[in-house]
Enzyme design. Structure first.
Site, PDB file in Angstrom:
ATOM      1  N   GLU A   1       0.813  -1.222   0.000  1.00 46.70           N
ATOM      2  CA  GLU A   1       0.000   0.000   0.000  1.00 46.70           C
ATOM      3  C   GLU A   1       0.849   1.275   0.000  1.00 46.70           C
ATOM      4  O   GLU A   1       0.664   2.169   0.818  1.00 46.70           O
ATOM      5  CB  GLU A   1      -0.949  -0.002   1.201  1.00 46.70           C
ATOM      6  CG  GLU A   1      -1.935  -1.161   1.179  1.00 46.70           C
ATOM      7  CD  GLU A   1      -2.831  -1.191   2.406  1.00 46.70           C
ATOM      8  OE1 GLU A   1      -3.984  -1.634   2.286  1.00 46.70           O
ATOM      9  OE2 GLU A   1      -2.374  -0.788   3.493  1.00 46.70           O
ATOM     10  N   CYS A   2       1.770   1.351  -0.932  1.00 46.71           N
ATOM     11  CA  CYS A   2       2.640   2.531  -1.032  1.00 46.71           C
ATOM     12  C   CYS A   2       1.970   3.584  -1.913  1.00 46.71           C
ATOM     13  O   CYS A   2       1.911   3.458  -3.140  1.00 46.71           O
ATOM     14  CB  CYS A   2       3.999   2.140  -1.602  1.00 46.71           C
ATOM     15  SG  CYS A   2       5.181   3.496  -1.637  1.00 46.71           S
TER      16      CYS A   2
END
Length: 718
Positions: free
Chosen positions: A335-336
């Protein structure tokens, strides 16, 4: 002539329709099949048994309530039975490097333990170590446990401990056992809510009982950094964190039970906690940061273009790899959000210089550099499935969480993989859901690729779970996952649930003391509240995301936080065919509403809904008592009951009224009629309309033919 043909045609149509009416007559719902909602039912039913569909009967002569179920059990049909005493004498040739059951010299039952003695058995357990064992109970006072390694002995002792809780065990008995997968883990998020060491130790004990071998600790996130760093003392939370001494003791505690501890420090995203003490690691120019108190994906990311970032991480990894002996090191990588990277002129310039065309390319660049640093310290990198596009060493492990396709893709690319999709405990899915997660890949992979599929991990994220709730949220459902990862075959769902309930009552929650103690905080009549709570279930992450403004500081002490993830009471009632038992149960539901003493509006609403369920249940029992065969009821009445049950099940936010499943199962004993009176009247009226259309030219020209043309026009457009 044409007129005569028309009359004959109309008569033929009428004859066919009346023939159809005679055929469907048994399924036509007259008023007597339309139960009234005003029916009152107080007297006990006359029927004794409900003619339910057949369910799997799991009882047999020698029932083994073991989890996970061993690979092979051999017992004689003419075997006698014994009960293994709790006090036993243990005979061993060498001292064992792990805790064993207490040995009593005067005990009559003897357990002999043998394994290939190795001075290295005091070392840290390795991935793929032989965990097989053989357990033989030869007489009423003798058993033999042998294995190639001390880890196999530990797995055999877990089975022996479970056999000690059985009322009867056949002898002679032989158990041959080995695991299906070499990676059988539990991921515990200690960053969102801090979990004390004592709770983690208790979790390790239960993991040992069900033969799990990896504890994955999620130690950092936007809401906290939970491990002391002596080199970078401003990293960890100053209030709730583990000292390095605490962690060393925990690692040794797990090692003695042949459980490896894998650390995870999430990067380059989920890193707000890093920037509080070291803001120069961030992608922005902000000089101050704070711990996030809300959930979700945040924008804060490390600046992966600065050499100083990698210098910092090199020193950090040097310290952490000295603390954690496991050869695998988890970097997160999930989840960057690229927002800060896209907004930074410096980072955009770096992208052009390095010919990186997207934020995925930049993260891949970061992952490859991190892998080189970890290799310097003899560590293999792990990460969530987003990192699989980084094109790094094939020894790395990809943890698949988004879907199974990410696991398959990683294995086809040459990586090793473990599966977590379908094993998220915080979603409050049923044990059946987790147990039914198909791990068969024989048709997808050849032998070489099959070896890259190492196993799986259950995941317990703690956005809505605190230390007080970890135990109830993890167990007993994790035992069902442990069996899927250990055993080569799966059991019937009902039989699995029976074994799971036995394990729960015997090991995980023997007396429900904590459950009752927590309920007593909300009421003066704990028995009435327990009856209600036993028929309710909490919703998972998706069911709580938008109902309240939760933060990391929100106390998790409401009714929903006390409930068990799955209602065993509802499952047992669904299995019940005894009408008298169901009748007394529904009456108790109705009367229980009068005894609820609680100021919580959710509890009062649930209690009222349970009383409404009891009224529906009593009405259904009345209809079933009229005839032992399946009843035919009005489809409108039937589907109205379905609508009411669906409404009652989810009327209270965050909570599922599991008692609805009992009524839904009971409702399935009825058949909604195929035709009701309205359908029947249309059937009768249609030939009359045809006759009128044939006899009256005006109707035929101005109504029937335009209607047919319009119908064909609409069909043509479709």
């Amino acid at each position: 002539m044409l007129k005569a043909v028309s009359i004959v045609t109309c008569l033929a149509i009428i004859s066919i329709y009346f023939l159809l009416i005679n055929i469907i007559y048994p399924y036509v719902c007259w008023s007597k099949h339309r139960p009234s909602d005003d029916d009152s039912y107080i007297s006990p039913p006359t029927a004794t048994l409900i003619n339910k569909r057949l369910t799997r009967v799991c009882s047999n002569r020698y029932r083994f309530n073991l989890m996970p179920m061993p690979s092979k059990i051999i017992s004689s049909n003419r075997a006698t039975t014994i009960r293994i005493p709790s006090m036993i004498r243990i005979e061993i040739k060498h001292s064992l490097p792990f805790p064993i059951p207490k040995s009593f010299n005067n005990a009559s039952f003897i357990l002999s333990i043998e394994y290939e003695y190795d001075m290295n058995n005091n070392s840290y357990p390795t991935l793929g170590i032989d965990e097989s064992y053989q357990l033989n109970i030869t007489s009423n006072n003798r058993a033999f446990l042998c294995a190639k390694t001390y880890v196999g002995i530990l797995r055999g002792l877990s089975t022996f401990e479970q056999l000690q809780s059985h009322e009867k065990v056949p002898i002679p008995l032989a158990i041959f056992d080995k695991p299906r997968f070499i990676w059988r883990g539990l991921m515990l998020d200690v960053a969102r809510h801090f979990i004390p060491i004592s709770i983690i130790q208790k979790t390790i004990n239960f993991m040992h009982l069900v033969k799990m071998n990896v504890l994955h600790l999620h130690l950092s996130d936007d809401q906290g950094f939970r491990l002391e760093s002596k080199r970078f003392p401003r990293l960890h939370d100053s209030h709730e964190f583990y000292s390095q001494s605490d962690m060393q003791n925990l690692i040794e505690y797990a090692r003695q039970r042949a459980i490896r501890i894998v650390p995870e420090f999430d990067m380059p995203a989920h890193t707000s906690a890093w920037f509080i003490g070291y803001p120069h690691l961030a992608s922005t120019q902000k000089s101050s940061y704070h711990l996030e108190t809300t959930w979700g994906v945040k924008n804060a990311t490390m600046d992966v273009t600065r050499p100083s970032t990698y210098d910092f991480l090199d020193k950090f990894f040097s310290e952490m790899t000295q603390l954690f002996p496991d050869p695998y090191f988890h970097i997160g990588g999930d989840e960057c959000e690229p927002y800060e990277w896209m907004e930074s002129e410096q980072i955009q310039k770096f992208l052009k210089q390095k010919r990186l065309y997207s934020h995925q390319d930049l993260q891949a660049y970061f992952n490859r550099r991190i892998e080189k640093i970890l290799k310097k310290y003899n560590r293999t990198m792990m990460g969530w499935d987003e990192i699989s596009a980084s094109n790094f060493s094939k020894e790395s492990i990809i943890q698949s969480w988004r879907n199974k396709n990410s696991l398959f893709d990683a294995i086809y690319q040459g990586y090793h993989g473990i599966l977590s999709h379908g094993f998220y405990l915080d979603h409050m899915a049923s044990a059946e859901y987790h147990y039914s997660n198909d791990l068969t890949t024989d048709n997808l992979f050849d032998t070489i690729k099959q070896k890259r599929f190492l196993g799986g991990e259950a995941c317990l994220w703690t956005e809505y779970i605190d230390a007080n709730m970890v135990h109830s949220r993890a167990w007993p459902r994790t035992a069902a996952i442990a069996e899927r990862l250990w055993s080569t075959s799966s059991d019937e769902i009902e039989c699995m649930y029976d074994r799971l309930a036995f394990m729960d009552k015997t090991f995980f929650r023997p007396n429900d003391e904590k459950y009752i103690r927590d309920l007593s905080r909300l009421t003066s009549n704990v028995n009435a509240l327990k009856l209600l709570a036993d028929l309710c279930e909490p919703l998972g992450l998706q069911g709580r995301d938008h109902t309240r403004n939760y933060t990391s500081r929100t106390p998790l002490n409401r009714f929903v936080d006390i409930l068990k993830p799955e209602s065993e009471q509802a499952r047992q009632l669904i299995k019940t065919r005894n009408v008298s038992q169901l009748y007394s149960t529904f009456v108790s539901w109705k009367m229980n509403h009068l005894h609820i003493r609680c100021n919580d509006s959710d509890v009062l609403q649930l209690s009222e809904n349970l009383a409404r369920l009891s009224e529906i249940g009593l009405r259904l029992l009345k209809l079933l008592s009229l005839n032992e065969q399946r009843q035919i009821v009005s489809s409108r009445w039937y589907y109205y009951q379905v609508y009411i049950l669906n409404t009652l099940e989810y009327q209270v936010p965050e909570i599922r009224l599991a008692g609805v499943r009992v009524l839904r199962d009971l409702l399935e004993q009825f058949d909604p009629c195929s035709f009701d009176l309205v359908n029947l009247s249309l059937i009768v009226c249609f030939p009359i309309i045809v006759i009128l259309a044939q006899r009256v030219g005006f109707i035929r020209r101005h109504i029937l033919l335009p209607s047919l043309n319009f119908f064909y026009y609409c069909c043509g457009r479709c």
